[in-house]
Design a protein around this motif. Structure first.
Motif, PDB file in Angstrom:
ATOM      1  N   GLU A   4      -5.987 124.740  42.560  1.00  0.00           N
ATOM      2  CA  GLU A   4      -4.863 123.934  43.031  1.00  0.00           C
ATOM      3  C   GLU A   4      -4.967 122.532  42.443  1.00  0.00           C
ATOM      4  OE1 GLU A   4      -1.822 123.595  43.667  1.00  0.00           O
ATOM      5  OE2 GLU A   4      -1.843 124.881  45.442  1.00  0.00           O
ATOM      6  N   LEU A  68       0.156 136.872  53.933  1.00  0.00           N
ATOM      7  CA  LEU A  68      -1.217 136.431  53.703  1.00  0.00           C
ATOM      8  C   LEU A  68      -1.851 135.895  54.987  1.00  0.00           C
ATOM      9  CD1 LEU A  68      -0.772 134.743  50.222  1.00  0.00           C
ATOM     10  CD2 LEU A  68      -2.079 136.823  50.723  1.00  0.00           C
ATOM     11  N   PRO A  74      -9.766 135.789  52.510  1.00  0.00           N
ATOM     12  CA  PRO A  74      -9.743 134.917  51.334  1.00  0.00           C
ATOM     13  C   PRO A  74      -9.676 135.670  50.012  1.00  0.00           C
ATOM     14  CG  PRO A  74     -11.921 134.913  52.361  1.00  0.00           C
ATOM     15  CD  PRO A  74     -10.991 135.612  53.305  1.00  0.00           C
ATOM     16  N   TYR A  76      -7.420 137.684  49.304  1.00  0.00           N
ATOM     17  CA  TYR A  76      -5.985 137.789  49.017  1.00  0.00           C
ATOM     18  C   TYR A  76      -5.401 136.387  48.910  1.00  0.00           C
ATOM     19  CZ  TYR A  76      -6.222 142.778  49.978  1.00  0.00           C
ATOM     20  OH  TYR A  76      -6.536 144.120  49.931  1.00  0.00           O
ATOM     21  N   GLN A  77      -4.661 136.145  47.830  1.00  0.00           N
ATOM     22  CA  GLN A  77      -4.130 134.813  47.574  1.00  0.00           C
ATOM     23  C   GLN A  77      -2.683 134.886  47.121  1.00  0.00           C
ATOM     24  OE1 GLN A  77      -6.631 132.845  44.703  1.00  0.00           O
ATOM     25  NE2 GLN A  77      -8.457 132.914  45.988  1.00  0.00           N
ATOM     26  N   ARG A  78      -2.047 133.710  47.117  1.00  0.00           N
ATOM     27  CA  ARG A  78      -0.694 133.596  46.581  1.00  0.00           C
ATOM     28  C   ARG A  78      -0.698 133.798  45.071  1.00  0.00           C
ATOM     29  NH1 ARG A  78       0.332 127.632  48.701  1.00  0.00           N
ATOM     30  NH2 ARG A  78      -1.805 127.569  47.923  1.00  0.00           N
ATOM     31  N   GLU A  79       0.446 134.196  44.569  1.00  0.00           N
ATOM     32  CA  GLU A  79       0.721 134.114  43.136  1.00  0.00           C
ATOM     33  C   GLU A  79       2.018 133.342  42.977  1.00  0.00           C
ATOM     34  OE1 GLU A  79      -0.099 134.514  39.991  1.00  0.00           O
ATOM     35  OE2 GLU A  79      -2.196 134.875  40.530  1.00  0.00           O
ATOM     36  N   SER A 146       3.138 125.804  46.421  1.00  0.00           N
ATOM     37  CA  SER A 146       1.917 125.418  45.713  1.00  0.00           C
ATOM     38  C   SER A 146       2.226 124.273  44.769  1.00  0.00           C
ATOM     39  CB  SER A 146       1.362 126.613  44.918  1.00  0.00           C
ATOM     40  OG  SER A 146       0.451 126.198  43.941  1.00  0.00           O
TER      41      SER A 146
END
Length: 499
Positions: A4, A68, A74, A76-79, A146
């Motif tokens: 990030e 999520l 943890p 599993y995350q955003r895309e 994000s």
């Protein structure tokens, strides 16, 4: 999703600082390659699986934040898109029976995630491009929350100075202009990682580049985008065009694209990082307080955050990775060639096939890439993306051959030898290489199954939109059966589930 960032816009001063800092990181990295000890005694493999969220109508569900939160893991995350998620599979060694454990563990985790997604009105589907994705789905609030993605979008368009043209040929050509990087979110893949030593990195990367064409032809799973049938693996061309920072004039000058196959065989991992710094302006010029030279002089391991962040914005199909875990640095080849899906079994078979081939080709006395020009390897990759199983590829000593002949005559025996070198159990080799062999014998991967099924549904009277949704419904059913894609029926049953 990558590291990030703290802001979405950057000043000229910050960009100057970043340019200086990334060069410092590169110099320190060169010193480390010559002097430091990298973790590689027990090389680990890794896997990342990107997925799409769909609703009960089998169209995109823009709900990854809620899903999520429900999964609460943890891994599993955003895309990029709010209908995308990513599953980071814990790394492991490739041993006698580890591939069987990998399949079991991935299925169990995904099934648990699927149950929690359903409780939030969504389902998870692993597929290269979601076939029911249409322009209207990317016209509104499509991006994940994000700062990194917002900054990437702004930086790409600032560098380009104009809208992006998507122009892809194929059986049903598609041409349109877009004002953000939303089409990139359509491209969901499976990434395979292998930890290697500095001395062995070049051989493994070169081997992975040789393998990219056949690997993609066998595993293609992205024939549709915005309702158009395009390439067998449309994701390759769509990803390249939707992140292109070059205007037409810069393309004509030969400026390199950020989605890049490369242009030469390498002698060291340093070649790739040096190219990244030399050829590609920063998109995310985020500067940290670390003094990497001082950290190294103190006997500690520098993070080289700027070099790593920049590397994450140069989208090589085989990407070099520098990382630090528990204070020890290591290097990885990240293979980004394959699409996601169709089943966990298929993906594990693709991985086992790749790791076996990579081990064998990287260790040959007369490397295959010394018998093959880099341009031919790139041409094989493009042919595979366009034609999939129907591609004809060039191979040393064989000339131009079909994917089936190349796989049966050369690749499967080489993969088995490589897996023997890894110590993989014969029964495991039989299972997963048997899936690859049967897939090429049947001429049926995810892409061919999708096209054949949609064609049959339209012949029964469905519109293209309805046929794509019904195909995806059947795809999801077969995906959860975990039976390899080459065994899936190609003729739709009499009852049609969606109107």
């Amino acid at each position: 999703m990558g590291d990030e960032v703290s802001r979405t816009t950057y000043t000229r001063s910050q960009r100057r600082q970043y340019r200086h800092k990334i060069q410092q990181c590169l110099d320190v990295f060169e010193t480390m390659l010559a002097q430091s000890s990298f973790e590689c005694e027990r090389p680990l493999t890794g896997m990342e699986i990107e997925g799409n969220l769909i609703g009960d109508d089998y169209r995109p569900a823009m709900s990854n934040a809620g899903v999520l939160s429900a999964i609460d893991d943890p891994a599993y995350q955003r895309e990029l898109g709010s209908y995308n998620i990513e599953f980071n599979v814990p790394p492991r060694q490739l041993t006698a029976l580890s591939a069987l454990d990998l399949e079991t563990d991935v299925r169990a985790s995904l099934n648990d995630a699927e149950a929690k997604a359903r409780a939030n009105g969504a389902r998870i589907v692993m597929i290269g491009i979601l076939p029911t994705l249409m322009p209207e789905h990317l016209a509104g609030d499509w991006m994940s929350d994000s700062a990194r993605y917002a900054a990437l979008n702004d930086s790409i368009f600032a560098a380009r100075g104009e809208d992006i043209g998507i122009d892809i040929d194929g059986p049903e050509p598609l041409s349109l202009q877009v004002e953000d990087i939303a089409p990139e979110s359509a491209c969901t893949s499976m990434q395979l990682h292998l930890q290697v030593s500095p001395a062995d990195f070049a051989d493994h990367w070169n081997a992975a580049q040789v393998l990219a064409g056949p690997q993609l032809a066998i595993g293609a799973n992205s024939p549709y985008f915005f309702g158009h049938r395009l390439w067998a693996e449309t994701r390759v061309e769509l990803f390249a065009q939707s992140t292109d920072t070059r205007s037409d004039e810069l393309k004509n000058q030969g400026v390199r694209p950020r989605v890049w196959f490369g242009e030469r065989w390498i002698t060291s991992i340093f070649d790739l990082f040096e190219e990244n710094v030399r050829y590609f302006p920063s998109l995310l010029p985020e500067v940290t307080d670390e003094d990497p030279a001082r950290v190294l002089a103190q006997g500690r391991t520098p993070q080289l955050a700027e070099l790593r962040l920049h590397n994450g914005t140069v989208y090589r199909w085989n990407r070099p990775v520098y990382d630090v875990v528990d204070g020890r640095p290591h290097l990885r080849v990240e293979n980004r060639v394959l699409p996601s899906g169709p089943t966990v079994t298929d993906m594990v078979a693709n991985a086992v096939f790749y790791y076996g081939l990579l081990r064998r080709l990287a260790g040959e006395q007369r490397p295959l890439w010394t018998q093959l020009s880099f341009a031919v390897a790139h041409d094989n990759f493009r042919r595979a993306a366009r034609h999939g199983m129907a591609a004809r590829l060039f191979w040393p000593q064989l000339g131009e051959v079909s994917v089936a002949e190349l796989t049966q005559r050369e690749l499967l025996p080489l993969a088995r030898q490589g897996l023997d070198d890894w110590g993989v159990a014969p029964a495991v080799c039989d299972r997963y290489l048997g899936i690859i062999g049967d897939r090429v014998a049947a001429g049926r991967n995810g892409a061919t199954w999708q096209v054949t099924t949609v064609r049959a549904l339209q012949a029964q009277g469905l519109s293209r939109s309805a046929a794509l949704a019904e195909m995806l419904r059947r795809y999801c059913t077969h995906m959860h059966s975990n039976q390899p894609v080459h065994t899936w029926p190609t003729e739709p049953a009499a009852g049609i589930g969606l109107s």
